[in-house]
Motif scaffolding. Structure first.
Motif, PDB file in Angstrom:
ATOM      1  N   THR A   1     104.164  24.605 -40.923  1.00  0.00           N
ATOM      2  CA  THR A   1     103.282  23.454 -41.502  1.00  0.00           C
ATOM      3  C   THR A   1     101.881  24.179 -41.526  1.00  0.00           C
ATOM      4  O   THR A   1     101.174  24.147 -41.373  1.00  0.00           O
ATOM      5  CB  THR A   1     104.114  22.747 -42.374  1.00  0.00           C
ATOM      6  OG1 THR A   1     104.439  21.664 -41.839  1.00  0.00           O
ATOM      7  CG2 THR A   1     105.253  22.257 -42.453  1.00  0.00           C
ATOM      8  N   CYS A   2     101.676  23.762 -40.057  1.00  0.00           N
ATOM      9  CA  CYS A   2     100.655  23.093 -39.462  1.00  0.00           C
ATOM     10  C   CYS A   2      99.753  24.246 -38.919  1.00  0.00           C
ATOM     11  O   CYS A   2     100.840  24.875 -37.698  1.00  0.00           O
ATOM     12  CB  CYS A   2     100.338  21.650 -39.122  1.00  0.00           C
ATOM     13  SG  CYS A   2     100.854  20.312 -40.768  1.00  0.00           S
TER      14      CYS A   2
ATOM     15  N   ASN B   1      97.314  22.378 -42.375  1.00  0.00           N
ATOM     16  CA  ASN B   1      98.323  23.162 -43.455  1.00  0.00           C
ATOM     17  C   ASN B   1      98.101  23.693 -44.423  1.00  0.00           C
ATOM     18  O   ASN B   1      97.040  23.053 -45.695  1.00  0.00           O
ATOM     19  CB  ASN B   1      98.907  21.534 -44.504  1.00  0.00           C
ATOM     20  CG  ASN B   1     100.222  21.618 -44.676  1.00  0.00           C
ATOM     21  OD1 ASN B   1     100.445  22.886 -46.273  1.00  0.00           O
ATOM     22  ND2 ASN B   1     101.313  21.102 -44.297  1.00  0.00           N
ATOM     23  N   GLU B   2      98.044  24.901 -44.593  1.00  0.00           N
ATOM     24  CA  GLU B   2      97.586  25.925 -45.374  1.00  0.00           C
ATOM     25  C   GLU B   2      97.772  25.804 -47.027  1.00  0.00           C
ATOM     26  O   GLU B   2      97.322  25.494 -48.398  1.00  0.00           O
ATOM     27  CB  GLU B   2      98.229  27.267 -45.737  1.00  0.00           C
ATOM     28  CG  GLU B   2      97.300  28.251 -44.003  1.00  0.00           C
ATOM     29  CD  GLU B   2      97.891  29.438 -44.107  1.00  0.00           C
ATOM     30  OE1 GLU B   2      97.731  30.165 -43.845  1.00  0.00           O
ATOM     31  OE2 GLU B   2      99.439  29.545 -43.449  1.00  0.00           O
ATOM     32  N   LYS B   3      99.588  24.579 -47.440  1.00  0.00           N
ATOM     33  CA  LYS B   3      99.491  24.631 -48.605  1.00  0.00           C
ATOM     34  C   LYS B   3      98.670  23.311 -49.113  1.00  0.00           C
ATOM     35  O   LYS B   3      98.553  22.918 -50.438  1.00  0.00           O
ATOM     36  CB  LYS B   3     101.345  23.924 -48.861  1.00  0.00           C
ATOM     37  CG  LYS B   3     101.920  25.157 -48.878  1.00  0.00           C
ATOM     38  CD  LYS B   3     103.436  24.563 -48.585  1.00  0.00           C
ATOM     39  CE  LYS B   3     104.257  25.866 -48.335  1.00  0.00           C
ATOM     40  NZ  LYS B   3     106.166  26.116 -48.550  1.00  0.00           N
ATOM     41  N   VAL B   4      98.560  22.249 -48.365  1.00  0.00           N
ATOM     42  CA  VAL B   4      97.659  21.121 -48.732  1.00  0.00           C
ATOM     43  C   VAL B   4      96.220  21.595 -48.834  1.00  0.00           C
ATOM     44  O   VAL B   4      95.322  21.479 -49.777  1.00  0.00           O
ATOM     45  CB  VAL B   4      97.729  20.195 -47.504  1.00  0.00           C
ATOM     46  CG1 VAL B   4      97.100  19.098 -47.767  1.00  0.00           C
ATOM     47  CG2 VAL B   4      99.022  19.421 -47.766  1.00  0.00           C
ATOM     48  N   HIS B   5      95.805  22.785 -47.878  1.00  0.00           N
ATOM     49  CA  HIS B   5      94.335  22.864 -47.579  1.00  0.00           C
ATOM     50  C   HIS B   5      94.051  24.117 -48.476  1.00  0.00           C
ATOM     51  O   HIS B   5      92.482  24.514 -48.304  1.00  0.00           O
ATOM     52  CB  HIS B   5      93.627  22.480 -46.774  1.00  0.00           C
ATOM     53  CG  HIS B   5      93.492  21.310 -46.536  1.00  0.00           C
ATOM     54  ND1 HIS B   5      93.063  20.328 -46.376  1.00  0.00           N
ATOM     55  CD2 HIS B   5      95.074  21.004 -45.085  1.00  0.00           C
ATOM     56  CE1 HIS B   5      93.415  19.159 -45.775  1.00  0.00           C
ATOM     57  NE2 HIS B   5      94.185  19.204 -45.347  1.00  0.00           N
ATOM     58  N   GLY B   6      95.029  24.580 -49.111  1.00  0.00           N
ATOM     59  CA  GLY B   6      94.942  26.259 -49.529  1.00  0.00           C
ATOM     60  C   GLY B   6      93.606  26.062 -50.788  1.00  0.00           C
ATOM     61  O   GLY B   6      92.287  27.971 -50.628  1.00  0.00           O
ATOM     62  N   GLU B   7      93.034  25.930 -51.664  1.00  0.00           N
ATOM     63  CA  GLU B   7      92.039  25.104 -52.672  1.00  0.00           C
ATOM     64  C   GLU B   7      91.131  25.086 -51.711  1.00  0.00           C
ATOM     65  O   GLU B   7      90.004  25.944 -51.915  1.00  0.00           O
ATOM     66  CB  GLU B   7      91.938  24.185 -53.388  1.00  0.00           C
ATOM     67  CG  GLU B   7      93.151  24.444 -54.225  1.00  0.00           C
ATOM     68  CD  GLU B   7      93.028  25.748 -55.390  1.00  0.00           C
ATOM     69  OE1 GLU B   7      91.592  26.052 -56.212  1.00  0.00           O
ATOM     70  OE2 GLU B   7      93.593  26.906 -55.850  1.00  0.00           O
TER      71      GLU B   7
ATOM     72  N   LYS C   1      89.762  28.242 -49.966  1.00  0.00           N
ATOM     73  CA  LYS C   1      89.644  29.521 -50.818  1.00  0.00           C
ATOM     74  C   LYS C   1      87.978  29.051 -51.599  1.00  0.00           C
ATOM     75  O   LYS C   1      87.413  29.620 -51.462  1.00  0.00           O
ATOM     76  CB  LYS C   1      90.159  29.226 -52.302  1.00  0.00           C
ATOM     77  CG  LYS C   1      89.594  30.308 -53.564  1.00  0.00           C
ATOM     78  CD  LYS C   1      90.210  30.031 -54.340  1.00  0.00           C
ATOM     79  CE  LYS C   1      91.777  31.643 -54.720  1.00  0.00           C
ATOM     80  NZ  LYS C   1      91.974  30.711 -55.481  1.00  0.00           N
TER      81      LYS C   1
END
Length: 190
Positions: free
Chosen positions: A99-100, A107-113, A116
């Protein structure tokens, strides 16, 4: 000297693994790349520092940490210390659970926004990875200026607010602070 340090490290690691052994062994490390001798006290939880910190911070990491440290008002050595702790300054690292990723273990899922918003498309890119981490750490420090609290939150610790109430910081937090101080001391003396 290196052989002696390796033998001591092996012995301390063994002793640290024995249940109930809590004695702290203090050592001094010399940084040969400094113009003057620079020493830092370490305990047996930091034995890996003996080998890792005698290496130079990679130039790209140093430059990018300075860039984002300046932008977010964060000590560049603190960012370098997080990168050392998270990946040993290696850009292509992936956590065991996948995940990291990257230098700062983002962590791309947590920090995706956040990625972007910052225009970061490659999590393994040194600049992009450190940018995301510095932005997040800057946000945490805006919420509360306690470095210990921000590092505990960055690490995802379950009760980071305990340090605000006087609890001792975790080993993760203490290690990053010691590494950051050692890096800063090295540069002052160089």
């Amino acid at each position: 000297m290196q052989r002696i340090l390796s033998l001591l490290a092996a012995g301390f690691c063994f002793m640290a693994g024995v249940a109930g052994y809590h004695q702290v062994m203090m050592s001094q490390i010399h940084y040969p790349e400094a113009k003057k001798a620079v020493y830092v006290n370490i305990d047996n939880s930091d034995l890996e520092l003996i080998d890792q910190l005698t290496l130079q911070v990679p130039d790209e990491v140093k430059i990018v940490c300075a860039k984002y440290g300046n932008e977010y008002g964060i000590d560049p050595e603190l960012l370098e210390a997080i990168a050392w702790r998270e990946s040993r300054w290696t850009a292509n690292v992936v956590s065991e659970n996948g995940t990291c990723k990257g230098l700062m273990q983002i962590n791309e899922k947590v920090h995706g926004e956040r990625m972007k918003k910052l225009g970061v498309t490659d999590i393994y890119d040194v600049d992009g990875n450190i940018h995301v981490a510095a932005d997040y750490l800057g946000e945490l420090l805006e919420d509360n200026p306690s470095i210990e609290y921000a590092l505990a939150r960055y690490h995802g610790e379950s009760r980071p607010e305990k340090v605000l109430n006087g609890a001792k910081p975790s080993n993760y937090v203490k290690q990053i602070q010691r590494v950051a101080k050692a890096l800063k001391d090295m540069r002052k003396e160089a």
